[in-house]
Design a protein around this motif. Structure first.
Motif, mmCIF file in Angstrom:
data_model
loop_
_atom_site.group_PDB
_atom_site.id
_atom_site.type_symbol
_atom_site.label_atom_id
_atom_site.label_comp_id
_atom_site.label_asym_id
_atom_site.label_seq_id
_atom_site.Cartn_x
_atom_site.Cartn_y
_atom_site.Cartn_z
ATOM 1 N N LYS A 8 0.834 -1.194 0.000
ATOM 2 C CA LYS A 8 0.000 0.000 0.000
ATOM 3 C C LYS A 8 0.874 1.250 0.000
ATOM 4 C CE LYS A 8 -3.467 1.612 3.002
ATOM 5 N NZ LYS A 8 -4.281 1.309 4.157
ATOM 6 N N SER A 9 2.080 1.107 0.493
ATOM 7 C CA SER A 9 2.942 2.292 0.580
ATOM 8 C C SER A 9 3.544 2.629 -0.785
ATOM 9 C CB SER A 9 4.045 2.086 1.615
ATOM 10 O OG SER A 9 4.765 0.926 1.361
ATOM 11 N N VAL A 67 14.026 -19.010 16.081
ATOM 12 C CA VAL A 67 14.331 -18.885 17.513
ATOM 13 C C VAL A 67 13.183 -19.518 18.292
ATOM 14 C CG1 VAL A 67 14.605 -17.239 19.414
ATOM 15 C CG2 VAL A 67 15.753 -16.832 17.228
ATOM 16 N N ARG A 338 4.781 0.752 12.391
ATOM 17 C CA ARG A 338 4.137 -0.403 11.730
ATOM 18 C C ARG A 338 4.572 -0.527 10.280
ATOM 19 N NH1 ARG A 338 -1.596 1.742 12.663
ATOM 20 N NH2 ARG A 338 -1.891 0.628 10.727
ATOM 21 N N VAL A 340 7.485 0.180 6.868
ATOM 22 C CA VAL A 340 8.892 0.206 6.471
ATOM 23 C C VAL A 340 9.484 1.593 6.723
ATOM 24 C CG1 VAL A 340 10.470 -0.064 4.523
ATOM 25 C CG2 VAL A 340 8.507 -1.588 4.738
#
Ligand SMILES: Cc1cc2nc3c(=O)[nH]c(=O)nc-3n(C[C@H](O)[C@H](O)[C@H](O)COP(=O)(O)OP(=O)(O)OC[C@H]3O[C@@H](n4cnc5c(N)ncnc54)[C@H](O)[C@@H]3O)c2cc1C
Length: 361
Positions: A8-9, A67, A338, A340
Motif C-alpha cells: 500500500k505504501s 528462535v 508499523r 517500512v
C-alpha cells in the motif's frame, strides 16, 4: 501476504534504512529495472526481491534459523537464545524484530468455528495464514473487516472465482486518494506529502514519540486507521458485495458450513458460507511472543492501558539488553513503526545503543 498482493505504501515510503543510497529505486536502477512512481503500486514480489538484495549488500551474515526460546543467561545481563535445531547461543543483547508474526487476532465469536485451531483448512482463518487464496475458487467466502487486508483479499478471491462478500462493521469503507504528483504549492503547503500519505495526517500525528502517556496511545489507535489503497478501489467497488454497519454476532459450525448471524441497520439475518476469512488485524501483545521465557516477559513493563512493552528512547525494554522494534513499538513511538518507513528512525536508535553491549575482544 498472499500471492498477487501489492504494497500500500508508495515507493518513497518503502526504503529500508541504509547508511548510504540503498533505497528501492537505487536497487531497481542498479539491476536495470524500470523506475516506480507514486502511481505504480509495488507488487509484493518486487519488495521481497529488494529485501533480499538489500540483505546481501548490507547485512552479510544471516543464519536461517527459527528462535524457539530466549531466556536470561546464567550471569546477568545476558541471554541464552535457543534455536529450533537444538543449538544454543549466548547474547549480550537481543533485538526482537519479529514483525506481526504470532500477533494475528481473530475475534472470539469467530474462533468458535475452529475449536481445533484456525487455519486455511478450518472454517475460519486469518489473512496472515494465506499465501494463495485461489484454493477457495467456487466456494462461498465471508471476509470480515474493512481495511486493506480485507479489501485486497476480497478482490483476489473474486478474481479466483470464489463467491465472496465483505462484512464491515464501520458505516463506510475508506479509500486512499489518488496521488497527484504535480500539486500546486498552496496544496503542498497545506497537506505536505509524506511516507504516510497526505489524507489529513500531519507528520506529527504519525511521528515518533509524539505526545506522552494516554495521548500517545490515543494517537496510536486513531492515526492511520483501516482504509483501502486507491489503486484497489476499481477492483472492489461495484464488483464485490460489501455490507457496511454489519457485525457478526454469532457463528456456528454445521458440518462443513459456517452459519452466521449478522446484525445490521435492518435487524439480524443469517448467512451460510463455506469459509470465513478474518481480516481482523493484529493485537500488540508481548505475551503472544511465546519464544520469550515467561519470567523474561514478566520483567517487561508495559505501556499503561496496553500489552505492548514500555520502551526507552532507544527501544530498550525494562529488561536491560532486551530491545523491541517494529509494530510492538508503535504504542510508544507512533504508528509509523508499523511500516517500512519507520525503520530508519528505529534501526539507527537501536544500533547506536545496542553497540554498548558489544564486549571488546
Ligand atoms: C498484508 C500486509 C501488507 C502490508 N503492507 C505494507 C506496506 O505496503 N508498506 C509498509 O511499509 N508496511 C506494510 N505492512 C507492514 C509490514 O509488515 C511492515 O512494514 C514490515 O514488514 C515490518 O518489518 P519487520 O522487520 O518489523 O517485520 P517482518 O517484515 O514481518 O519481519 C519479521 C521477521 O522475523 C522473523 N521471525 C519471526 N519469528 C521468528 C522466530 N521465532 N525466529 C526467527 N525469526 C523469526 C520472520 O521470519 C521475519 O523474517 C504490511 C503488512 C501486512 C500484514
Amino acid at each position: 501476504m498472499a500471492t498477487g498482493m501489492f504494497l500500500k505504501s508508495t515507493p518513497d515510503a518503502t526504503d529500508l534504512s541504509a547508511p548510504e543510497s540503498g533505497g528501492l529505486s537505487d536497487f531497481r536502477r542498479l539491476h536495470g529495472e524500470s523506475e516506480l512512481t507514486e502511481l505504480t503500486p509495488i507488487p509484493c514480489d518486487v519488495f521481497v526481491r529488494y529485501g533480499q538484495r538489500f540483505q546481501k549488500r548490507y547485512v552479510g551474515d544471516v543464519e536461517p534459523a527459527r528462535v524457539a526460546s530466549v531466556d536470561r543467561g546464567p550471569s546477568a545481563p545476558g541471554f541464552v537464545v535457543g534455536l529450533d535445531d537444538g543449538r544454543q547461543l549466548t547474547a549480550a543483547a537481543v533485538v526482537v524484530a519479529t514483525g506481526l508474526n504470532g500477533l494475528a487476532y481473530i475475534p472470539k465469536e469467530l474462533l468458535r468455528l475452529a475449536p481445533e485451531g484456525a487455519g486455511a483448512g478450518a472454517l475460519v482463518s486469518h489473512t496472515s495464514h494465506h499465501s494463495d487464496l485461489s484454493r477457495y475458487a467456487g466456494q462461498r467466502i465471508a471476509v470480515i473487516g474493512g481495511g486493506q487486508s480485507a479489501l485486497e483479499s476480497a478482490a483476489l478471491l473474486h478474481e479466483a472465482e470464489a463467491h465472496v462478500q465483505v462484512l464491515v462493521r464501520e458505516r463506510s469503507v475508506r479509500w486512499g486518494s489518488v496521488p497527484q504528483p504535480n500539486r500546486p504549492w498552496p496544496q503542498r503547503l497545506a497537506q505536505p506529502a509524506s511516507p504516510w500519505g497526505r489524507a489529513g495526517h500531519s507528520p506529527r500525528s504519525a511521528g515518533h514519540q509524539a505526545g506522552c502517556g494516554g495521548s500517545r496511545l490515543l494517537l496510536f489507535h486513531r492515526a492511520l486507521g483501516p482504509s483501502g489503497g486507491w489503486w484497489l478501489r476499481d477492483r472492489v467497488e461495484g464488483v464485490v458485495p460489501v455490507r457496511t454497519s454489519c457485525r457478526v454476532t454469532r457463528a456456528e459450525a454445521s458440518g462443513s458450513t459456517a452459519r452466521l448471524e449478522l446484525t445490521g441497520p435492518g435487524g439480524s439475518e443469517r448467512l451460510a458460507v463455506d469459509h470465513m476469512l478474518a481480516a481482523t488485524g493484529y493485537r500488540l501483545d508481548i505475551d503472544a511472543l511465546a519464544f520469550l521465557a515467561p519470567a523474561l516477559r514478566r520483567g517487561v513493563v508495559r505501556v499503561p492501558g496496553s500489552k505492548a512493552p514500555r520502551l526507552t528512547s532507544t527501544f530498550e525494554t525494562s529488561v536491560p539488553g532486551l530491545y523491541v522494534t517494529g509494530s510492538l513499538a508503535a504504542p510508544m513511538f507512533g504508528p509509523m513503526m508499523r511500516f517500512v518507513a519507520g525503520t530508519e528512525y528505529a534501526a539507527a536508535c537501536v544500533a547506536r545503543d545496542a553497540a554498548r553491549w558489544v564486549v571488546a575482544p
